[in-house]
Every structure is written in structure tokens, then in C-alpha cells.
Design a protein around this motif. Sequence first.
Motif, PDB file in Angstrom:
ATOM      1  N   THR A  12       0.837  -1.204   0.000  1.00 54.28           N
ATOM      2  CA  THR A  12       0.000   0.000   0.000  1.00 54.28           C
ATOM      3  C   THR A  12       0.871   1.253   0.000  1.00 54.28           C
ATOM      4  O   THR A  12       0.574   2.236  -0.703  1.00 54.28           O
ATOM      5  N   ARG A  13       1.965   1.217   0.744  1.00 54.46           N
ATOM      6  CA  ARG A  13       2.878   2.364   0.782  1.00 54.46           C
ATOM      7  C   ARG A  13       3.575   2.561  -0.563  1.00 54.46           C
ATOM      8  O   ARG A  13       3.774   3.700  -1.015  1.00 54.46           O
ATOM      9  N   VAL A  14       3.911   1.457  -1.247  1.00 56.48           N
ATOM     10  CA  VAL A  14       4.613   1.550  -2.523  1.00 56.48           C
ATOM     11  C   VAL A  14       3.657   1.887  -3.675  1.00 56.48           C
ATOM     12  O   VAL A  14       3.984   2.689  -4.557  1.00 56.48           O
ATOM     13  N   LEU A  15       2.473   1.280  -3.681  1.00 52.42           N
ATOM     14  CA  LEU A  15       1.558   1.419  -4.804  1.00 52.42           C
ATOM     15  C   LEU A  15       0.588   2.585  -4.645  1.00 52.42           C
ATOM     16  O   LEU A  15       0.026   3.064  -5.631  1.00 52.42           O
ATOM     17  N   GLY A  16       0.399   3.041  -3.416  1.00 49.89           N
ATOM     18  CA  GLY A  16      -0.520   4.143  -3.167  1.00 49.89           C
ATOM     19  C   GLY A  16      -0.203   5.398  -3.965  1.00 49.89           C
ATOM     20  O   GLY A  16      -1.108   6.015  -4.558  1.00 49.89           O
ATOM     21  N   PRO A  17       1.066   5.825  -4.033  1.00 47.99           N
ATOM     22  CA  PRO A  17       1.398   7.022  -4.815  1.00 47.99           C
ATOM     23  C   PRO A  17       1.079   6.896  -6.305  1.00 47.99           C
ATOM     24  O   PRO A  17       0.988   7.913  -7.005  1.00 47.99           O
ATOM     25  N   GLY A  45      -1.716   5.581  -7.328  1.00 45.47           N
ATOM     26  CA  GLY A  45      -3.173   5.514  -7.400  1.00 45.47           C
ATOM     27  C   GLY A  45      -3.739   4.161  -7.034  1.00 45.47           C
ATOM     28  O   GLY A  45      -4.952   3.954  -7.140  1.00 45.47           O
ATOM     29  N   GLY A  46      -2.880   3.221  -6.606  1.00 45.51           N
ATOM     30  CA  GLY A  46      -3.343   1.880  -6.289  1.00 45.51           C
ATOM     31  C   GLY A  46      -4.050   1.806  -4.950  1.00 45.51           C
ATOM     32  O   GLY A  46      -3.599   2.386  -3.960  1.00 45.51           O
ATOM     33  N   ARG A  47      -5.159   1.090  -4.924  1.00 45.28           N
ATOM     34  CA  ARG A  47      -5.906   0.849  -3.693  1.00 45.28           C
ATOM     35  C   ARG A  47      -6.162  -0.645  -3.562  1.00 45.28           C
ATOM     36  O   ARG A  47      -6.566  -1.305  -4.538  1.00 45.28           O
ATOM     37  N   ASN A  57      -7.694 -11.863  -0.365  1.00 53.41           N
ATOM     38  CA  ASN A  57      -7.911 -13.285  -0.188  1.00 53.41           C
ATOM     39  C   ASN A  57      -6.921 -13.783   0.869  1.00 53.41           C
ATOM     40  O   ASN A  57      -6.315 -12.977   1.582  1.00 53.41           O
ATOM     41  N   GLN A  58      -6.730 -15.064   0.973  1.00 53.00           N
ATOM     42  CA  GLN A  58      -5.966 -15.602   2.099  1.00 53.00           C
ATOM     43  C   GLN A  58      -4.543 -15.078   2.170  1.00 53.00           C
ATOM     44  O   GLN A  58      -4.053 -14.695   3.236  1.00 53.00           O
ATOM     45  N   TYR A  59      -3.838 -15.028   1.040  1.00 52.69           N
ATOM     46  CA  TYR A  59      -2.432 -14.641   1.052  1.00 52.69           C
ATOM     47  C   TYR A  59      -2.123 -13.435   0.160  1.00 52.69           C
ATOM     48  O   TYR A  59      -0.978 -13.212  -0.203  1.00 52.69           O
ATOM     49  N   GLY A  60      -3.117 -12.685  -0.201  1.00 48.66           N
ATOM     50  CA  GLY A  60      -2.865 -11.517  -1.037  1.00 48.66           C
ATOM     51  C   GLY A  60      -4.148 -10.800  -1.367  1.00 48.66           C
ATOM     52  O   GLY A  60      -5.039 -10.677  -0.530  1.00 48.66           O
ATOM     53  N   GLY A  61      -4.240 -10.321  -2.601  1.00 51.82           N
ATOM     54  CA  GLY A  61      -5.443  -9.612  -2.989  1.00 51.82           C
ATOM     55  C   GLY A  61      -5.281  -8.878  -4.300  1.00 51.82           C
ATOM     56  O   GLY A  61      -4.363  -9.149  -5.086  1.00 51.82           O
ATOM     57  N   LEU A  62      -6.172  -7.928  -4.522  1.00 49.41           N
ATOM     58  CA  LEU A  62      -6.246  -7.211  -5.786  1.00 49.41           C
ATOM     59  C   LEU A  62      -6.158  -5.710  -5.545  1.00 49.41           C
ATOM     60  O   LEU A  62      -6.965  -5.141  -4.811  1.00 49.41           O
ATOM     61  N   PHE A  63      -5.160  -5.077  -6.186  1.00 52.67           N
ATOM     62  CA  PHE A  63      -5.035  -3.630  -6.172  1.00 52.67           C
ATOM     63  C   PHE A  63      -5.681  -3.075  -7.435  1.00 52.67           C
ATOM     64  O   PHE A  63      -5.500  -3.620  -8.534  1.00 52.67           O
ATOM     65  N   LEU A  64      -6.411  -1.996  -7.272  1.00 54.37           N
ATOM     66  CA  LEU A  64      -7.130  -1.363  -8.369  1.00 54.37           C
ATOM     67  C   LEU A  64      -6.516   0.010  -8.639  1.00 54.37           C
ATOM     68  O   LEU A  64      -6.261   0.786  -7.713  1.00 54.37           O
ATOM     69  N   PHE A  65      -6.282   0.309  -9.930  1.00 56.41           N
ATOM     70  CA  PHE A  65      -5.712   1.584 -10.353  1.00 56.41           C
ATOM     71  C   PHE A  65      -6.610   2.202 -11.423  1.00 56.41           C
ATOM     72  O   PHE A  65      -6.934   1.522 -12.410  1.00 56.41           O
ATOM     73  N   PRO A  66      -7.005   3.461 -11.306  1.00 63.46           N
ATOM     74  CA  PRO A  66      -7.718   4.109 -12.408  1.00 63.46           C
ATOM     75  C   PRO A  66      -6.859   4.072 -13.670  1.00 63.46           C
ATOM     76  O   PRO A  66      -5.641   4.262 -13.615  1.00 63.46           O
ATOM     77  N   TYR A  67      -7.481   3.834 -14.793  1.00 63.01           N
ATOM     78  CA  TYR A  67      -6.748   3.667 -16.046  1.00 63.01           C
ATOM     79  C   TYR A  67      -6.137   4.983 -16.517  1.00 63.01           C
ATOM     80  O   TYR A  67      -6.726   6.059 -16.379  1.00 63.01           O
ATOM     81  N   ASP A  75       3.608   3.460 -14.769  1.00 64.79           N
ATOM     82  CA  ASP A  75       4.616   3.351 -13.713  1.00 64.79           C
ATOM     83  C   ASP A  75       4.405   2.113 -12.855  1.00 64.79           C
ATOM     84  O   ASP A  75       5.297   1.731 -12.090  1.00 64.79           O
ATOM     85  N   ILE A  76       3.233   1.491 -12.969  1.00 65.54           N
ATOM     86  CA  ILE A  76       2.982   0.273 -12.187  1.00 65.54           C
ATOM     87  C   ILE A  76       3.997  -0.800 -12.557  1.00 65.54           C
ATOM     88  O   ILE A  76       4.485  -1.548 -11.696  1.00 65.54           O
ATOM     89  N   ILE A  77       4.329  -0.886 -13.821  1.00 64.52           N
ATOM     90  CA  ILE A  77       5.184  -1.962 -14.325  1.00 64.52           C
ATOM     91  C   ILE A  77       6.606  -1.873 -13.775  1.00 64.52           C
ATOM     92  O   ILE A  77       7.111  -2.857 -13.209  1.00 64.52           O
ATOM     93  N   PRO A  78       7.327  -0.745 -13.880  1.00 67.64           N
ATOM     94  CA  PRO A  78       8.675  -0.700 -13.300  1.00 67.64           C
ATOM     95  C   PRO A  78       8.680  -0.854 -11.778  1.00 67.64           C
ATOM     96  O   PRO A  78       9.629  -1.405 -11.224  1.00 67.64           O
ATOM     97  N   VAL A  79       7.620  -0.391 -11.099  1.00 70.83           N
ATOM     98  CA  VAL A  79       7.556  -0.576  -9.650  1.00 70.83           C
ATOM     99  C   VAL A  79       7.465  -2.060  -9.309  1.00 70.83           C
ATOM    100  O   VAL A  79       8.159  -2.543  -8.401  1.00 70.83           O
ATOM    101  N   CYS A  80       6.636  -2.804 -10.028  1.00 71.59           N
ATOM    102  CA  CYS A  80       6.533  -4.247  -9.776  1.00 71.59           C
ATOM    103  C   CYS A  80       7.845  -4.952 -10.113  1.00 71.59           C
ATOM    104  O   CYS A  80       8.250  -5.894  -9.415  1.00 71.59           O
ATOM    105  N   MET A  81       8.509  -4.505 -11.164  1.00 70.63           N
ATOM    106  CA  MET A  81       9.799  -5.091 -11.516  1.00 70.63           C
ATOM    107  C   MET A  81      10.809  -4.893 -10.389  1.00 70.63           C
ATOM    108  O   MET A  81      11.559  -5.815 -10.037  1.00 70.63           O
ATOM    109  N   ARG A  82      10.828  -3.698  -9.817  1.00 77.19           N
ATOM    110  CA  ARG A  82      11.766  -3.448  -8.717  1.00 77.19           C
ATOM    111  C   ARG A  82      11.436  -4.287  -7.498  1.00 77.19           C
ATOM    112  O   ARG A  82      12.343  -4.777  -6.796  1.00 77.19           O
TER     113      ARG A  82
END
Length: 313
Positions: free
Chosen positions: A178-183, A185-187, A192-202, A208-215
Motif C-alpha cells: 500500500t505504501r509503494v503502490l498508493g502514490p 493511485g493503487g488501492r 484473499n488468504q495470502y494476497g489480494g487485488l489492487f485497483l488503479f484508475p486507467y 509506472d505500475i510496471i517498473p515498480v513491480c519489476m523493482r
Amino acid sequence: MRRLILLTDNRERLVCFDTAERSKSFEIEIRASKEWKQLLQGSPALIYLDLGSMSDREAKRAIRAFESQEEIAYGVVDPDGVVADPADLFHGGASDYIGPEMAQKKLPTSRISQASEFYPEHEEEAVFSDISWSDIREGEEYPFFFLYVELDILDEWKLKSGKGLISGLMKTFETHLTRVLGPLGGRLWMKNQYGGLFLFPYSEGPSDIIPVCMRLVMNRVLISTEVYSYGTLLPYHFALDRGTTVYRQPEKTGTLISDAVNNIFHLGQQHTPAGHFVLSQDAAEHIPAGLRDSFTDFGAFHERKMLRMKLPR
């Protein structure tokens, strides 16, 4: 959102659609029964013919006409029970039959949803344009990026660790992401049991979601040490897709019907290996230009091409 067109001259009589009409999962359009010919060119909706609004001759003509159109999804409402053999309608390609008894009952939305999925519905191509959280209203449909996240809990942790430790681990995982993806726009929208789904307005263009996940994938050794401090490498995986869905508040998503949400959960749970980052072809259109060589083909899932981030050897 599923679209229904009711060809009827007496909507009040068709109690069966009352629940669907109040639901945010359906868009219902009422048309006069005589307009059935105008819909023979095809429509991205499930069309219901109310035979109670037609003469016997007109009803037979309409049914024969819809049977001859392979691209049309249609159902029949028969409040007076004039159809002698309802099964014959299905042989002709009908997606649903609602007889006299059912026509007078408020049918659950799941019943109508099953009918709309009985034969593939030909949907309009989604239009994607930039939005922000300030544009989004509950109950309306919008384009989003969907990021499935899951911590790959090792079997020995489940056997040897108490529930408290795993619960604390998941809380740290959620807080960190949440701290990394919040900036961006991710919420965190669903859990679910071990994770979940983050939603970003298109938003159009490189994401920028892609390089953040890569890091996050590349730096998991450092992250395991600095963020979690459990003395072991914590593997996790991500899956990214693009699509549209009706938005509901996180605590109200339990009854949401969404192909896009189903697809991202299936992709994250069934086609994304531990420690990897997988993208659908739609999401891959948003890879920044300098990072395209960092991904490779990863087969197909649900007839859609997938890409996977290359990992260092």
C-alpha cells in the motif's frame, strides 16, 4: 455491466426482471415489442422477447427470425404459456426461457446472469481513456488496471508457524505494498488468504505500475531483510491486466459480477508462478519503451497472450 433489452408492451407484468432492474450489475432497456425487427442486425445485449405482447403469428415470426441470426443472444418470456415445447427454443439457439410461473417471480440476478452467459455475448469493444479516483462513482463502470498480488507462503511455514506469525506477515505485506503502490493511485480493493487485488484508475501510455513491480521482484532479497526482518527470503508474485468493471466500495464487492475481476484472479492464481511477474497482452501495451526487452512470451491463458518478466540467472 451486462445489458438486457426487453421487447415488451407490459413491463409491469414481467416481475421476473424487477431484481435485475434494481441491480447495478445490469443495464436494462425497454423497447416496444414491434421493434424486434430493428434488433436483427445484432446488439451487444441479451434480448428478451415477451410473447405476451405479441400475437401468436407475430411471436412465431420473431422467434424464427432470431433463430436465423447466429450473432444474436436472445431469450423468451412466455407469461401465458403459449410455447408447447420450450426445449425446442434452446435447439434453435435461445439462451433462456422464462415460463408463466417464473415470469411472476422476482428472479435472482444470478439466474439472469446464467442466461446471459449461456451463449457468448458479443460485447462492444471497451473504450479506454484517462480517469482518476475523483471521477469514479460507486455503481458505475470504468476502465482500470488490475494488479493481483500474492505472498508465496511456503508449506513449512504453514506447518511450523502459528497463525499469528502468518497473520502478521500478511499485514506487513499489505502495508508495504500500500505504501509503494498508493502514490501510483493503487488501492487494495479485494483480499484473499495470502494476497489480494489492487485497483488503479486507467491512464493511457506507459504505466509506472510496471517498473515498480519489476523493482519489487528484483529487490526481494533487500526487501525481505529491511521490511520483513523474518530472516528468510519472502517470495511473492504479481499479475497485471487491464479491463473494465463496475466499481463498488471494498466492503461491498461480495456480490460483484465482473469478467475482468474473474480473469485477473484466475491469471494470478493459475498462470503466475511463485516469484514471477506476468502481464496480459493488454497490460503489456503499457510497458515503458526501455523495458520491453525485459519481458518474454509466456504462452496464452484463456485464449489471451501473456508475457513474463525475465528473471536474472
